[in-house]
Scaffold this motif. Structure first.
Motif, mmCIF file in Angstrom:
data_model
loop_
_atom_site.group_PDB
_atom_site.id
_atom_site.type_symbol
_atom_site.label_atom_id
_atom_site.label_comp_id
_atom_site.label_asym_id
_atom_site.label_seq_id
_atom_site.Cartn_x
_atom_site.Cartn_y
_atom_site.Cartn_z
ATOM 1 N N LYS A 60 90.200 76.451 48.114
ATOM 2 C CA LYS A 60 91.370 76.786 48.713
ATOM 3 C C LYS A 60 91.606 75.942 50.261
ATOM 4 O O LYS A 60 90.500 75.685 50.812
ATOM 5 C CB LYS A 60 91.173 78.305 49.039
ATOM 6 C CG LYS A 60 91.359 79.315 48.037
ATOM 7 C CD LYS A 60 91.247 80.827 48.390
ATOM 8 C CE LYS A 60 90.028 80.999 48.992
ATOM 9 N NZ LYS A 60 89.988 82.382 49.479
ATOM 10 N N LEU A 61 92.760 75.455 50.102
ATOM 11 C CA LEU A 61 93.365 74.689 51.113
ATOM 12 C C LEU A 61 94.395 74.954 51.849
ATOM 13 O O LEU A 61 95.395 75.547 51.317
ATOM 14 C CB LEU A 61 93.640 73.244 50.570
ATOM 15 C CG LEU A 61 94.388 72.198 51.716
ATOM 16 C CD1 LEU A 61 93.732 71.729 52.604
ATOM 17 C CD2 LEU A 61 94.939 70.939 50.786
ATOM 18 N N VAL A 62 94.229 75.086 53.203
ATOM 19 C CA VAL A 62 95.467 75.211 54.174
ATOM 20 C C VAL A 62 95.642 73.959 54.919
ATOM 21 O O VAL A 62 94.881 73.373 55.456
ATOM 22 C CB VAL A 62 95.068 76.525 55.092
ATOM 23 C CG1 VAL A 62 95.828 76.403 56.356
ATOM 24 C CG2 VAL A 62 95.023 77.761 54.484
ATOM 25 N N THR A 63 97.077 73.622 55.053
ATOM 26 C CA THR A 63 97.377 72.702 55.907
ATOM 27 C C THR A 63 98.140 73.057 56.969
ATOM 28 O O THR A 63 98.815 74.064 57.308
ATOM 29 C CB THR A 63 98.655 71.698 54.806
ATOM 30 O OG1 THR A 63 99.719 72.492 54.412
ATOM 31 C CG2 THR A 63 97.766 71.004 53.663
ATOM 32 N N VAL A 64 98.145 71.992 57.924
ATOM 33 C CA VAL A 64 98.640 72.292 59.242
ATOM 34 C C VAL A 64 99.910 71.253 59.357
ATOM 35 O O VAL A 64 99.264 69.933 59.935
ATOM 36 C CB VAL A 64 97.614 72.320 60.423
ATOM 37 C CG1 VAL A 64 98.440 72.746 61.799
ATOM 38 C CG2 VAL A 64 96.625 73.308 60.130
ATOM 39 N N ASN A 65 100.973 71.507 59.190
ATOM 40 C CA ASN A 65 102.162 70.341 58.800
ATOM 41 C C ASN A 65 103.350 71.199 59.519
ATOM 42 O O ASN A 65 103.848 72.053 58.971
ATOM 43 C CB ASN A 65 102.047 69.915 57.657
ATOM 44 C CG ASN A 65 102.825 68.321 57.263
ATOM 45 O OD1 ASN A 65 103.824 68.458 57.902
ATOM 46 N ND2 ASN A 65 102.342 67.561 56.591
ATOM 47 N N SER A 66 104.173 70.459 60.275
ATOM 48 C CA SER A 66 105.399 70.852 60.902
ATOM 49 C C SER A 66 106.362 70.857 59.896
ATOM 50 O O SER A 66 107.514 71.252 60.039
ATOM 51 C CB SER A 66 105.852 70.394 62.137
ATOM 52 O OG SER A 66 106.023 69.005 62.051
ATOM 53 N N SER B 61 99.667 77.491 66.428
ATOM 54 C CA SER B 61 99.544 78.728 66.879
ATOM 55 C C SER B 61 99.670 79.419 65.615
ATOM 56 O O SER B 61 99.178 80.662 65.804
ATOM 57 C CB SER B 61 100.742 79.398 67.365
ATOM 58 O OG SER B 61 102.112 79.057 66.963
ATOM 59 N N GLN B 62 100.020 79.051 64.439
ATOM 60 C CA GLN B 62 99.814 79.823 63.071
ATOM 61 C C GLN B 62 98.684 79.800 62.417
ATOM 62 O O GLN B 62 98.338 80.303 61.297
ATOM 63 C CB GLN B 62 101.096 79.419 62.170
ATOM 64 C CG GLN B 62 102.559 79.655 62.714
ATOM 65 C CD GLN B 62 103.472 79.071 61.796
ATOM 66 O OE1 GLN B 62 103.265 78.297 60.776
ATOM 67 N NE2 GLN B 62 104.864 79.368 62.319
ATOM 68 N N VAL B 63 97.672 79.012 62.792
ATOM 69 C CA VAL B 63 96.574 78.596 62.194
ATOM 70 C C VAL B 63 95.543 79.896 62.073
ATOM 71 O O VAL B 63 95.068 80.290 60.972
ATOM 72 C CB VAL B 63 95.676 77.434 62.802
ATOM 73 C CG1 VAL B 63 94.506 77.093 62.290
ATOM 74 C CG2 VAL B 63 96.674 76.258 62.716
ATOM 75 N N VAL C 3 89.745 76.611 66.065
ATOM 76 C CA VAL C 3 90.481 77.857 65.802
ATOM 77 C C VAL C 3 90.082 78.259 64.056
ATOM 78 O O VAL C 3 89.469 79.281 63.928
ATOM 79 C CB VAL C 3 91.695 77.840 65.700
ATOM 80 C CG1 VAL C 3 92.404 79.370 65.085
ATOM 81 C CG2 VAL C 3 92.311 78.046 67.100
ATOM 82 N N ALA C 4 90.177 77.371 63.267
ATOM 83 C CA ALA C 4 89.704 77.674 61.811
ATOM 84 C C ALA C 4 88.339 77.808 61.923
ATOM 85 O O ALA C 4 87.840 78.870 61.094
ATOM 86 C CB ALA C 4 90.359 76.338 61.082
#
Length: 125
Positions: free
Chosen positions: A16-22, A54-56, A85-86
């Motif tokens: 499972k992948l979460v990205t941090v991208n605006s 801030s959403q991580v 944070v992660a």
């Protein structure tokens, strides 16, 4: 007649992948390309994107991902912040920060290539 090819190994994963991208649509599109390109070797499921550092925490808590990728729009300090944070929430999470400016300087193909080049070391070590 038996095939001379060795039996095909099932892909590793699912991860499972979460990205941090605006730019969430860009993240979805580029990660979709990567997932498709590596599907014979790895099963990666993009479960969410944080549009801001801030959403991580909330996203990682909600999805408990195996992977977190930060995009090249973030400074190294911002990427580090997201990764810290992660890891506080999911200590075993594997993380990957794209070099700042890669998308702007070299385009989306370079981003996809960079991820694919570094994926084996990230997932198999």
């Amino acid at each position: 007649m038996p095939s001379s090819q060795p039996p095909q190994q099932p892909p590793l994963g699912p991860y499972k992948l979460v990205t941090v991208n605006s730019a969430p649509e860009r993240a979805k599109r580029l990660v979709g390309r990567v997932c498709n390109d590596v599907k014979e070797r790895y099963l990666i499921v993009h479960v969410g994107n944080a549009e801001d550092i801030s959403q991580v925490a909330a996203l990682v808590r909600a999805h408990q991902p195996d992977l977190l990728f930060t995009a090249s729009m973030w400074t190294p300090a911002q990427s580090d912040e997201a990764i810290v944070v992660a890891k506080q929430i999911c200590p075993g999470i594997k993380t990957f920060a794209l070099p700042q400016g890669l998308q702007v300087d070299k385009g989306p193909d370079a981003v996809v290539g960079y991820i694919e080049e570094h994926l084996p070391a990230l997932l198999e070590n």
